[in-house]
Scaffold this active site. Structure first.
Site, PDB file in Angstrom:
ATOM      1  N   LEU A  39       0.854  -1.189   0.000  1.00 29.32           N
ATOM      2  CA  LEU A  39       0.000   0.000   0.000  1.00 29.32           C
ATOM      3  C   LEU A  39       0.889   1.237   0.000  1.00 29.32           C
ATOM      4  O   LEU A  39       1.917   1.272   0.695  1.00 29.32           O
ATOM      5  CB  LEU A  39      -0.852   0.050   1.272  1.00 29.32           C
ATOM      6  CG  LEU A  39      -2.156  -0.739   1.321  1.00 29.32           C
ATOM      7  CD1 LEU A  39      -2.858  -0.436   2.647  1.00 29.32           C
ATOM      8  CD2 LEU A  39      -3.063  -0.407   0.142  1.00 29.32           C
ATOM      9  N   GLY A  40       0.488   2.251  -0.742  1.00 32.23           N
ATOM     10  CA  GLY A  40       1.300   3.474  -0.801  1.00 32.23           C
ATOM     11  C   GLY A  40       1.913   3.649  -2.182  1.00 32.23           C
ATOM     12  O   GLY A  40       2.198   4.763  -2.596  1.00 32.23           O
ATOM     13  N   THR A  42       4.061   3.697  -5.744  1.00 31.57           N
ATOM     14  CA  THR A  42       5.324   4.332  -6.152  1.00 31.57           C
ATOM     15  C   THR A  42       5.627   5.536  -5.271  1.00 31.57           C
ATOM     16  O   THR A  42       6.751   5.723  -4.807  1.00 31.57           O
ATOM     17  CB  THR A  42       5.229   4.776  -7.634  1.00 31.57           C
ATOM     18  OG1 THR A  42       5.001   3.616  -8.428  1.00 31.57           O
ATOM     19  CG2 THR A  42       6.495   5.465  -8.087  1.00 31.57           C
ATOM     20  N   CYS A  43       4.622   6.356  -5.033  1.00 34.99           N
ATOM     21  CA  CYS A  43       4.838   7.602  -4.282  1.00 34.99           C
ATOM     22  C   CYS A  43       5.538   7.340  -2.952  1.00 34.99           C
ATOM     23  O   CYS A  43       6.546   7.956  -2.632  1.00 34.99           O
ATOM     24  CB  CYS A  43       3.494   8.281  -4.040  1.00 34.99           C
ATOM     25  SG  CYS A  43       3.567   9.619  -2.860  1.00 34.99           S
ATOM     26  N   LYS A  52      12.250  12.831  -1.867  1.00 35.17           N
ATOM     27  CA  LYS A  52      12.297  14.096  -1.119  1.00 35.17           C
ATOM     28  C   LYS A  52      13.145  13.961   0.147  1.00 35.17           C
ATOM     29  O   LYS A  52      13.767  14.938   0.598  1.00 35.17           O
ATOM     30  CB  LYS A  52      10.889  14.578  -0.771  1.00 35.17           C
ATOM     31  CG  LYS A  52      10.259  15.474  -1.817  1.00 35.17           C
ATOM     32  CD  LYS A  52      10.738  15.282  -3.230  1.00 35.17           C
ATOM     33  CE  LYS A  52       9.764  14.611  -4.123  1.00 35.17           C
ATOM     34  NZ  LYS A  52      10.184  14.366  -5.495  1.00 35.17           N
ATOM     35  N   GLY A 176      15.895  15.826 -18.810  1.00 39.86           N
ATOM     36  CA  GLY A 176      15.866  16.996 -17.917  1.00 39.86           C
ATOM     37  C   GLY A 176      14.461  17.294 -17.450  1.00 39.86           C
ATOM     38  O   GLY A 176      14.057  18.447 -17.334  1.00 39.86           O
ATOM     39  N   GLU A 198      19.399  16.564 -22.263  1.00 38.70           N
ATOM     40  CA  GLU A 198      17.964  16.704 -22.536  1.00 38.70           C
ATOM     41  C   GLU A 198      17.759  16.863 -24.046  1.00 38.70           C
ATOM     42  O   GLU A 198      18.415  17.668 -24.684  1.00 38.70           O
ATOM     43  CB  GLU A 198      17.410  17.911 -21.766  1.00 38.70           C
ATOM     44  CG  GLU A 198      16.034  18.383 -22.185  1.00 38.70           C
ATOM     45  CD  GLU A 198      14.940  17.311 -22.104  1.00 38.70           C
ATOM     46  OE1 GLU A 198      14.780  16.701 -21.043  1.00 38.70           O
ATOM     47  OE2 GLU A 198      14.254  17.094 -23.139  1.00 38.70           O
ATOM     48  N   HIS A 437       5.548  39.128   8.023  1.00 37.94           N
ATOM     49  CA  HIS A 437       6.886  39.628   7.705  1.00 37.94           C
ATOM     50  C   HIS A 437       7.866  39.168   8.784  1.00 37.94           C
ATOM     51  O   HIS A 437       7.560  39.321   9.963  1.00 37.94           O
ATOM     52  CB  HIS A 437       6.890  41.150   7.653  1.00 37.94           C
ATOM     53  CG  HIS A 437       8.255  41.725   7.445  1.00 37.94           C
ATOM     54  ND1 HIS A 437       8.877  41.689   6.210  1.00 37.94           N
ATOM     55  CD2 HIS A 437       9.129  42.301   8.306  1.00 37.94           C
ATOM     56  CE1 HIS A 437      10.071  42.243   6.324  1.00 37.94           C
ATOM     57  NE2 HIS A 437      10.249  42.620   7.583  1.00 37.94           N
TER      58      HIS A 437
HETATM   59  P1  NAI Z   1       9.327  13.808 -17.652  1.00 35.80           P
HETATM   60  O1  NAI Z   1       8.388  13.445 -18.734  1.00 35.80           O
HETATM   61  O2  NAI Z   1       9.001  14.885 -16.696  1.00 35.80           O
HETATM   62  O3  NAI Z   1      10.745  14.206 -18.296  1.00 35.80           O
HETATM   63  C1  NAI Z   1      11.449  13.342 -19.144  1.00 35.80           C
HETATM   64  C2  NAI Z   1      12.400  14.182 -19.971  1.00 35.80           C
HETATM   65  O4  NAI Z   1      13.237  13.307 -20.703  1.00 35.80           O
HETATM   66  C3  NAI Z   1      11.686  15.070 -20.980  1.00 35.80           C
HETATM   67  O5  NAI Z   1      12.155  16.385 -20.856  1.00 35.80           O
HETATM   68  C4  NAI Z   1      12.090  14.455 -22.318  1.00 35.80           C
HETATM   69  O6  NAI Z   1      12.219  15.417 -23.347  1.00 35.80           O
HETATM   70  C5  NAI Z   1      13.429  13.844 -21.987  1.00 35.80           C
HETATM   71  N1  NAI Z   1      13.820  12.744 -22.874  1.00 35.80           N
HETATM   72  C6  NAI Z   1      13.052  11.716 -23.282  1.00 35.80           C
HETATM   73  N2  NAI Z   1      13.796  10.879 -24.069  1.00 35.80           N
HETATM   74  C7  NAI Z   1      15.043  11.400 -24.118  1.00 35.80           C
HETATM   75  C8  NAI Z   1      16.256  10.999 -24.738  1.00 35.80           C
HETATM   76  N3  NAI Z   1      16.336   9.878 -25.469  1.00 35.80           N
HETATM   77  N4  NAI Z   1      17.347  11.767 -24.578  1.00 35.80           N
HETATM   78  C9  NAI Z   1      17.287  12.893 -23.829  1.00 35.80           C
HETATM   79  N5  NAI Z   1      16.176  13.311 -23.232  1.00 35.80           N
HETATM   80  C10 NAI Z   1      15.070  12.568 -23.356  1.00 35.80           C
HETATM   81  O7  NAI Z   1       9.646  12.429 -16.924  1.00 35.80           O
HETATM   82  P2  NAI Z   1      10.430  12.111 -15.582  1.00 35.80           P
HETATM   83  O8  NAI Z   1      11.336  13.212 -15.191  1.00 35.80           O
HETATM   84  O9  NAI Z   1      11.008  10.754 -15.823  1.00 35.80           O
HETATM   85  O10 NAI Z   1       9.279  12.042 -14.517  1.00 35.80           O
HETATM   86  C11 NAI Z   1       8.181  11.129 -14.703  1.00 35.80           C
HETATM   87  C12 NAI Z   1       6.949  11.652 -14.011  1.00 35.80           C
HETATM   88  O11 NAI Z   1       7.119  11.621 -12.620  1.00 35.80           O
HETATM   89  C13 NAI Z   1       6.618  13.064 -14.417  1.00 35.80           C
HETATM   90  O12 NAI Z   1       5.310  13.128 -14.897  1.00 35.80           O
HETATM   91  C14 NAI Z   1       6.768  13.851 -13.186  1.00 35.80           C
HETATM   92  O13 NAI Z   1       5.791  14.858 -13.078  1.00 35.80           O
HETATM   93  C15 NAI Z   1       6.644  12.810 -12.069  1.00 35.80           C
HETATM   94  N6  NAI Z   1       7.485  13.237 -10.947  1.00 35.80           N
HETATM   95  C16 NAI Z   1       7.106  14.311 -10.208  1.00 35.80           C
HETATM   96  C17 NAI Z   1       7.905  14.780  -9.189  1.00 35.80           C
HETATM   97  C18 NAI Z   1       7.486  15.984  -8.422  1.00 35.80           C
HETATM   98  O14 NAI Z   1       6.331  16.357  -8.478  1.00 35.80           O
HETATM   99  N7  NAI Z   1       8.372  16.630  -7.687  1.00 35.80           N
HETATM  100  C19 NAI Z   1       9.177  14.137  -8.864  1.00 35.80           C
HETATM  101  C20 NAI Z   1       9.494  13.066  -9.734  1.00 35.80           C
HETATM  102  C21 NAI Z   1       8.658  12.634 -10.728  1.00 35.80           C
END
Ligand code: NAI
Length: 460
Positions: A39-40, A42-43, A52, A176, A198, A437
């Protein structure tokens, strides 16, 4: 095996699935969750929470390194990785215990095992058939890999990165996006030489390009190399690490390659196509109330196209439960889902980018407030800025439709930003509210004052 029929039968106990279970139970429905792991989801176990915790350790490293600037005699002598994992795992364990207690306390049955949809009302788990008046699909996502790039001890995804037993000396981060940027930040804080590769022209490509530019500058100041519009040709493990070749001929040698190129929906092999559930590139298509194309079957969280964020999963779960119970909940608006990247500095945003606001409203006005004018940010020695986007031209009093922030701790400001955007407030509605403030909240207040035509701590 518990009673085999429930009002609500949920496949997957991550944020989407368990939120749906809790809300359905509150509404008096009987609920069963089928969960293959814990339960819980991936997050809690392989995502938000452990990541985090690692980023918090990274922040402490930064503070220790910067001690002298605050009058503290401190010396950084390394990260005790075993202790880091002990801390991180203790956070997960406490939350897991709390969650199992909460779910149990609501009378929700949890069945362990890998489930598969047999028909619109039946899930099979290890040969046993469970039935539900409503079935909710909440199977989440998994890290994508790249064909031809073999994962292993030197080429890893975030799953392995969260449990590394060393801090890499050098690392290449492919992608990135949010995951790549958060690991790049944490490893760089801990002393690694990091290169982000990226494919697109910007890191954090879904954010307002202004945020990407601010973050790129801050990362470069920290010594993180950022290569954008960069195409990967090949990556090969070596005896001591990995070699990453780019299409333009550049080659980078590193201890590790983190592949962070997005997350794929976990919808294969669980009977969805066989039962006529409409998919779009593997994602489950739903209406705004989380109903799939098959009557009685709902889907929530990362398997539904849109931002893959735990808090969106929670909201989907609530919307699905209330819909099943015959209520008419407000659907989740993807553009109002708050987004925070917990890097150093953080990036936090909600609502429309400037370009999207122009497109939707024909005109948009922005105000940018620099954290240089914010006392608390100066005390913390963080730099950054807040950009507020208002619908309409400079002479129109349109609602605030987007807030974009870069700076340490700005993620904590997202709640106020979200209320402002979600309530379609005018800057003049928000401007009279006082902010304590010194706090970083004042920066948001200053931006609203400026947008309402009466800037306080600003040159004009
Ligand atoms: P993402 O979809 O955010 O970013 C993947 C990046 O990889 C994109 O910028 C894409 O252009 C790039 N990419 C793809 N194929 C590539 C290649 N062959 N060469 C170079 N660049 C390439 O996916 P990410 O970072 O893996 O995260 C997955 C999900 O997890 C996201 O939807 C994100 O919102 C969520 N997440 C959220 C967090 C938060 O809210 N703090 C923390 C970690 C993940």
């Amino acid at each position: 095996m518990p009673g085999s029929h429930s009002d609500v039968l949920i496949l997957g106990g991550g944020p989407g699935g368990y939120a749906c279970a809790l809300r359905a139970a509150q509404l008096g429905l009987s609920v069963t969750i089928v969960e293959a792991e814990k339960l819980g989801g991936t997050c809690l176990h392989r995502g938000c929470v452990p990541a985090k915790a690692i980023l918090h350790t990274a922040e402490i490293v930064e503070n220790v390194r910067a001690g002298a600037a605050f009058g503290v005699l401190s010396q950084f002598s390394g990260v005790d990785v075993a202790a880091l994992h002990e801390y991180k795992n203790s956070v997960i364990d406490r939350l897991y215990t709390g969650l199992t207690g909460l779910v149990g306390g609501h009378g929700i049955e949890v069945v362990s095992g890998h489930g598969r949809l047999v028909d619109a009302h039946t899930i099979e788990v290890a040969g046993t058939h469970l039935t539900g008046t409503a079935v909710v699909l909440a199977t989440g996502s998994r890290a994508r890999s790249i064909p031809g790039i073999p994962l292993g001890s030197r080429i890893i995804t975030s799953d392995e990165a969260l449990n590394l037993d060393f801090v890499p000396g050098t690392a290449v981060v492919l992608g990135g996006g949010v995951i790549g940027i958060e690991f790049a930040s944490a490893w760089a804080s801990m002393g690694a030489q990091v290169t982000v590769v990226e494919a697109l022209p910007h890191i954090l490509a879904t954010e307002d390009p202004w945020c990407s530019e601010q973050l790129t500058r801050a990362f470069r100041r920290r010594g993180i190399t950022i290569l954008t519009a960069a195409e990967l040709a090949e990556a090969k493990p070596t005896d001591t690490g990995v070699t990453v070749d780019l299409a333009d001929g550049r080659s980078i040698a590193a201890d590790l390659l983190l592949v962070a190129v997005g997350r794929a929906p976990r919808t294969d092999g669980i009977g969805l196509e066989d039962n006529g559930i409409e998919l779009d590139r593997g994602f489950v298509v739903t209406d705004p109330h989380q109903r799939t194309s098959v009557d009685g079957v709902y889907a929530v969280g990362d398997i539904v196209p849109g931002p893959q964020l735990a808090h969106r999963g929670f909201q989907h779960g609530i919307v699905a439960a209330e819909t099943i119970a015959g209520l008419t909940p407000t659907p989740t608006a993807d553009h109002l889902v708050p987004r925070v990247t917990y890097s150093h500095p953080e990036v936090a945003s909600v609502g429309l980018t400037e370009a999207a606001a122009h497109e939707r409203y024909g005109a948009a006005t922005t105000v940018t407030y620099d954290l240089a004018g914010n006392a608390k940010s100066q005390i913390l020695k963080t730099t950054g800025a807040i950009k507020v986007v208002r619908a309409g031209g400079p002479d129109q009093d349109g609602p605030v439709v987007g807030v974009h922030m870069v700076g340490d701790r700005v993620g904590e400001l997202i709640g106020e930003a979200q209320l402002t955007v979600g309530w379609e407030a005018l800057a003049s509605d928000v401007a009279p509210f006082l902010h304590a403030h010194p706090s970083q909240h004042e920066a948001l207040g200053e931006a609203m004052l400026a947008l309402a035509g009466k800037p306080l701590h600003a040159h004009w």
